[in-house]
Motif scaffolding. Structure first.
Motif, PDB file in Angstrom:
ATOM      1  N   ALA A 113      61.426  78.777  39.730  1.00 14.04           N
ATOM      2  CA  ALA A 113      60.771  78.809  40.871  1.00 14.04           C
ATOM      3  C   ALA A 113      61.392  80.499  41.541  1.00 14.04           C
ATOM      4  CB  ALA A 113      60.591  77.930  41.823  1.00 14.04           C
ATOM      5  N   GLU A 114      62.372  81.009  40.986  1.00 14.49           N
ATOM      6  CA  GLU A 114      63.808  81.417  41.797  1.00 14.49           C
ATOM      7  C   GLU A 114      62.917  82.816  42.175  1.00 14.49           C
ATOM      8  OE1 GLU A 114      67.344  83.634  39.659  1.00 14.49           O
ATOM      9  OE2 GLU A 114      66.981  81.590  39.134  1.00 14.49           O
ATOM     10  N   GLY A 115      62.965  82.679  43.110  1.00 14.82           N
ATOM     11  CA  GLY A 115      62.733  84.260  43.513  1.00 14.82           C
ATOM     12  C   GLY A 115      61.281  84.363  44.797  1.00 14.82           C
ATOM     13  N   LYS A 116      60.638  83.323  44.157  1.00 13.74           N
ATOM     14  CA  LYS A 116      59.348  82.652  45.312  1.00 13.74           C
ATOM     15  C   LYS A 116      59.892  82.482  46.168  1.00 13.74           C
ATOM     16  CE  LYS A 116      56.931  81.562  41.120  1.00 13.74           C
ATOM     17  NZ  LYS A 116      56.035  80.662  40.791  1.00 13.74           N
ATOM     18  N   LYS A 117      58.816  83.391  47.186  1.00 12.37           N
ATOM     19  CA  LYS A 117      58.752  82.531  48.625  1.00 12.37           C
ATOM     20  C   LYS A 117      57.617  81.629  49.044  1.00 12.37           C
ATOM     21  CE  LYS A 117      62.479  85.967  49.988  1.00 12.37           C
ATOM     22  NZ  LYS A 117      63.473  86.755  50.946  1.00 12.37           N
ATOM     23  N   GLY A 118      57.651  81.294  50.308  1.00 10.67           N
ATOM     24  CA  GLY A 118      57.022  80.315  51.194  1.00 10.67           C
ATOM     25  C   GLY A 118      56.139  81.151  51.892  1.00 10.67           C
ATOM     26  N   VAL A 119      55.034  80.694  52.562  1.00 10.59           N
ATOM     27  CA  VAL A 119      54.860  80.997  54.064  1.00 10.59           C
ATOM     28  C   VAL A 119      55.806  80.451  55.529  1.00 10.59           C
ATOM     29  CG1 VAL A 119      52.248  80.978  53.834  1.00 10.59           C
ATOM     30  CG2 VAL A 119      53.532  78.933  54.801  1.00 10.59           C
ATOM     31  N   PRO A 120      55.819  81.854  56.185  1.00 10.42           N
ATOM     32  CA  PRO A 120      57.284  81.107  57.480  1.00 10.42           C
ATOM     33  C   PRO A 120      56.340  80.605  58.396  1.00 10.42           C
ATOM     34  CG  PRO A 120      56.331  83.504  57.416  1.00 10.42           C
ATOM     35  CD  PRO A 120      55.734  83.518  56.156  1.00 10.42           C
ATOM     36  N   HIS A 121      57.064  79.441  58.755  1.00 13.33           N
ATOM     37  CA  HIS A 121      56.877  78.141  59.640  1.00 13.33           C
ATOM     38  C   HIS A 121      58.303  78.435  60.693  1.00 13.33           C
ATOM     39  CE1 HIS A 121      54.257  76.178  56.435  1.00 13.33           C
ATOM     40  NE2 HIS A 121      55.550  75.862  55.806  1.00 13.33           N
ATOM     41  N   GLN A 122      57.162  78.359  61.457  1.00 17.16           N
ATOM     42  CA  GLN A 122      57.408  78.592  63.609  1.00 17.16           C
ATOM     43  C   GLN A 122      57.967  76.410  63.756  1.00 17.16           C
ATOM     44  OE1 GLN A 122      55.705  79.227  66.884  1.00 17.16           O
ATOM     45  NE2 GLN A 122      57.407  80.279  67.517  1.00 17.16           N
ATOM     46  N   VAL A 123      59.419  76.279  63.933  1.00 20.37           N
ATOM     47  CA  VAL A 123      59.875  74.667  64.002  1.00 20.37           C
ATOM     48  C   VAL A 123      60.298  75.528  65.615  1.00 20.37           C
ATOM     49  CG1 VAL A 123      61.030  73.594  62.978  1.00 20.37           C
ATOM     50  CG2 VAL A 123      60.364  75.004  61.330  1.00 20.37           C
ATOM     51  N   VAL A 124      60.633  73.934  66.051  1.00 16.53           N
ATOM     52  CA  VAL A 124      60.801  74.111  67.642  1.00 16.53           C
ATOM     53  C   VAL A 124      61.604  72.627  67.995  1.00 16.53           C
ATOM     54  CG1 VAL A 124      59.988  74.386  69.792  1.00 16.53           C
ATOM     55  CG2 VAL A 124      58.561  75.662  68.360  1.00 16.53           C
ATOM     56  N   PHE A 125      62.439  72.841  68.145  1.00 17.53           N
ATOM     57  CA  PHE A 125      63.546  71.715  68.499  1.00 17.53           C
ATOM     58  C   PHE A 125      63.577  70.918  69.999  1.00 17.53           C
ATOM     59  CE2 PHE A 125      64.664  73.134  64.470  1.00 17.53           C
ATOM     60  CZ  PHE A 125      64.491  72.375  63.743  1.00 17.53           C
ATOM     61  N   GLU A 126      62.956  70.179  70.638  1.00 17.46           N
ATOM     62  CA  GLU A 126      63.029  70.015  71.985  1.00 17.46           C
ATOM     63  C   GLU A 126      63.524  68.948  72.194  1.00 17.46           C
ATOM     64  OE1 GLU A 126      59.258  70.155  72.591  1.00 17.46           O
ATOM     65  OE2 GLU A 126      59.519  72.141  73.409  1.00 17.46           O
ATOM     66  N   VAL A 127      64.936  69.275  73.361  1.00 17.20           N
ATOM     67  CA  VAL A 127      65.565  67.603  73.831  1.00 17.20           C
ATOM     68  C   VAL A 127      65.363  67.531  75.192  1.00 17.20           C
ATOM     69  CG1 VAL A 127      67.382  66.424  73.928  1.00 17.20           C
ATOM     70  CG2 VAL A 127      67.000  67.758  71.892  1.00 17.20           C
ATOM     71  N   GLY A 128      64.817  66.512  75.695  1.00 14.15           N
ATOM     72  CA  GLY A 128      64.207  66.560  77.052  1.00 14.15           C
ATOM     73  C   GLY A 128      65.860  65.811  77.645  1.00 14.15           C
ATOM     74  N   GLY A 129      66.003  65.294  79.688  1.00 11.30           N
ATOM     75  CA  GLY A 129      66.281  64.993  79.991  1.00 11.30           C
ATOM     76  C   GLY A 129      67.297  66.386  81.329  1.00 11.30           C
ATOM     77  N   THR A 130      68.092  65.520  81.557  1.00 11.91           N
ATOM     78  CA  THR A 130      69.015  66.184  82.323  1.00 11.91           C
ATOM     79  C   THR A 130      70.735  66.268  82.361  1.00 11.91           C
ATOM     80  OG1 THR A 130      69.188  64.788  84.404  1.00 11.91           O
ATOM     81  CG2 THR A 130      67.545  66.006  84.181  1.00 11.91           C
ATOM     82  N   GLY A 131      71.325  67.516  82.795  1.00 12.14           N
ATOM     83  CA  GLY A 131      72.158  67.330  82.771  1.00 12.14           C
ATOM     84  C   GLY A 131      72.974  68.139  80.888  1.00 12.14           C
ATOM     85  N   THR A 132      73.906  67.387  80.683  1.00 18.47           N
ATOM     86  CA  THR A 132      74.501  67.853  79.150  1.00 18.47           C
ATOM     87  C   THR A 132      74.506  66.828  78.463  1.00 18.47           C
ATOM     88  OG1 THR A 132      77.403  67.519  79.742  1.00 18.47           O
ATOM     89  CG2 THR A 132      76.173  70.328  80.715  1.00 18.47           C
ATOM     90  N   ALA A 133      74.588  67.102  76.890  1.00 21.27           N
ATOM     91  CA  ALA A 133      74.245  65.982  75.590  1.00 21.27           C
ATOM     92  C   ALA A 133      75.235  67.180  74.785  1.00 21.27           C
ATOM     93  CB  ALA A 133      73.433  65.218  75.736  1.00 21.27           C
ATOM     94  N   GLN A 134      75.632  66.524  73.794  1.00 20.15           N
ATOM     95  CA  GLN A 134      76.646  66.885  72.131  1.00 20.15           C
ATOM     96  C   GLN A 134      75.305  66.644  71.653  1.00 20.15           C
ATOM     97  OE1 GLN A 134      78.855  67.920  71.293  1.00 20.15           O
ATOM     98  NE2 GLN A 134      80.300  68.163  72.856  1.00 20.15           N
ATOM     99  N   MET A 135      74.510  67.369  70.698  1.00 20.19           N
ATOM    100  CA  MET A 135      74.063  67.562  69.825  1.00 20.19           C
ATOM    101  C   MET A 135      73.802  67.489  68.734  1.00 20.19           C
ATOM    102  SD  MET A 135      69.986  68.623  70.801  1.00 20.19           S
ATOM    103  CE  MET A 135      70.182  70.241  71.339  1.00 20.19           C
ATOM    104  N   MET A 136      73.357  66.968  67.506  1.00 18.54           N
ATOM    105  CA  MET A 136      73.037  67.600  66.161  1.00 18.54           C
ATOM    106  C   MET A 136      71.507  68.343  65.786  1.00 18.54           C
ATOM    107  SD  MET A 136      75.408  66.124  63.251  1.00 18.54           S
ATOM    108  CE  MET A 136      74.516  64.724  63.530  1.00 18.54           C
ATOM    109  N   TRP A 137      71.800  69.536  65.580  1.00 21.76           N
ATOM    110  CA  TRP A 137      70.160  69.699  64.371  1.00 21.76           C
ATOM    111  C   TRP A 137      70.224  70.415  63.634  1.00 21.76           C
ATOM    112  CZ3 TRP A 137      68.620  75.165  65.159  1.00 21.76           C
ATOM    113  CH2 TRP A 137      69.300  75.607  66.201  1.00 21.76           C
ATOM    114  N   LYS A 138      69.532  70.598  62.774  1.00 23.70           N
ATOM    115  CA  LYS A 138      69.385  71.190  61.351  1.00 23.70           C
ATOM    116  C   LYS A 138      68.151  71.682  61.455  1.00 23.70           C
ATOM    117  CE  LYS A 138      69.770  70.585  56.511  1.00 23.70           C
ATOM    118  NZ  LYS A 138      68.792  71.458  56.155  1.00 23.70           N
TER     119      LYS A 138
END
Length: 153
Positions: free
Chosen positions: A50-75
């Motif tokens: 499968a070397e060199g093959k690419k899939g279709v592009p995907h739009q990934v949206v990460f959302e975190v609610g609340g107010t103020g500030t927060a430490q966050m980890m995302w991948k």
């Protein structure tokens, strides 16, 4: 005197580690095309891989609610750990390649804590959307689990 000797030994040890403190490895020179086998990495891999093959592009949206500030980890395309102002949204375009096409890639967000209506700390609400469809959430912060999804083509 003792500090000078200790410093000198430390510097010499560091130089030895950096230089490899072993025998020199001689460069074999350029590789000839006739020396490269069809299954070696230098020639692009084995037939049918499968070397060199690419899939279709995907739009990934990460959302975190609340107010103020927060430490966050995302991948998404890479790992991040940062302090953010809530509410927070991040959009990435991800395109799976090679082995990822078969096994997929985990995308996730681990939200920090926010004050709930009762004044107690709770996980901030999070969601992940892929190509406009919500694929993960933490039940508006009721679940202590992170928002996580295995992206596959």
């Amino acid at each position: 005197m003792r500090k000078t000797v200790t410093l000198t030994i430390s510097v010499l040890a560091a130089v030895a580690l950096v230089t490899g403190c072993g025998g020199e490895k001689k460069d074999a020179g350029p590789v000839k095309a006739s020396e490269v086998s069809p299954s070696s990495p230098a020639s692009g891999g084995a037939k049918g891989s499968a070397e060199g093959k690419k899939g279709v592009p995907h739009q990934v949206v990460f959302e975190v609610g609340g107010t103020g500030t927060a430490q966050m980890m995302w991948k998404g395309n890479s790992n991040h750990f940062e302090q953010v102002t809530l509410p927070w949204t991040k959009t990435e375009t991800m395109q799976l390649e090679d082995a990822e096409l078969e096994v997929g890639v985990i995308v996730s967000v681990v939200p920090g804590s926010v004050k709930g209506p009762d004044g107690m700390l709770k996980p901030a609400p999070c969601t992940i959307k892929v190509d406009g469809k919500q694929v993960a959430d933490n039940q508006n912060g009721k679940s202590p689990e992170p928002c996580e999804y295995k992206l596959k083509d």
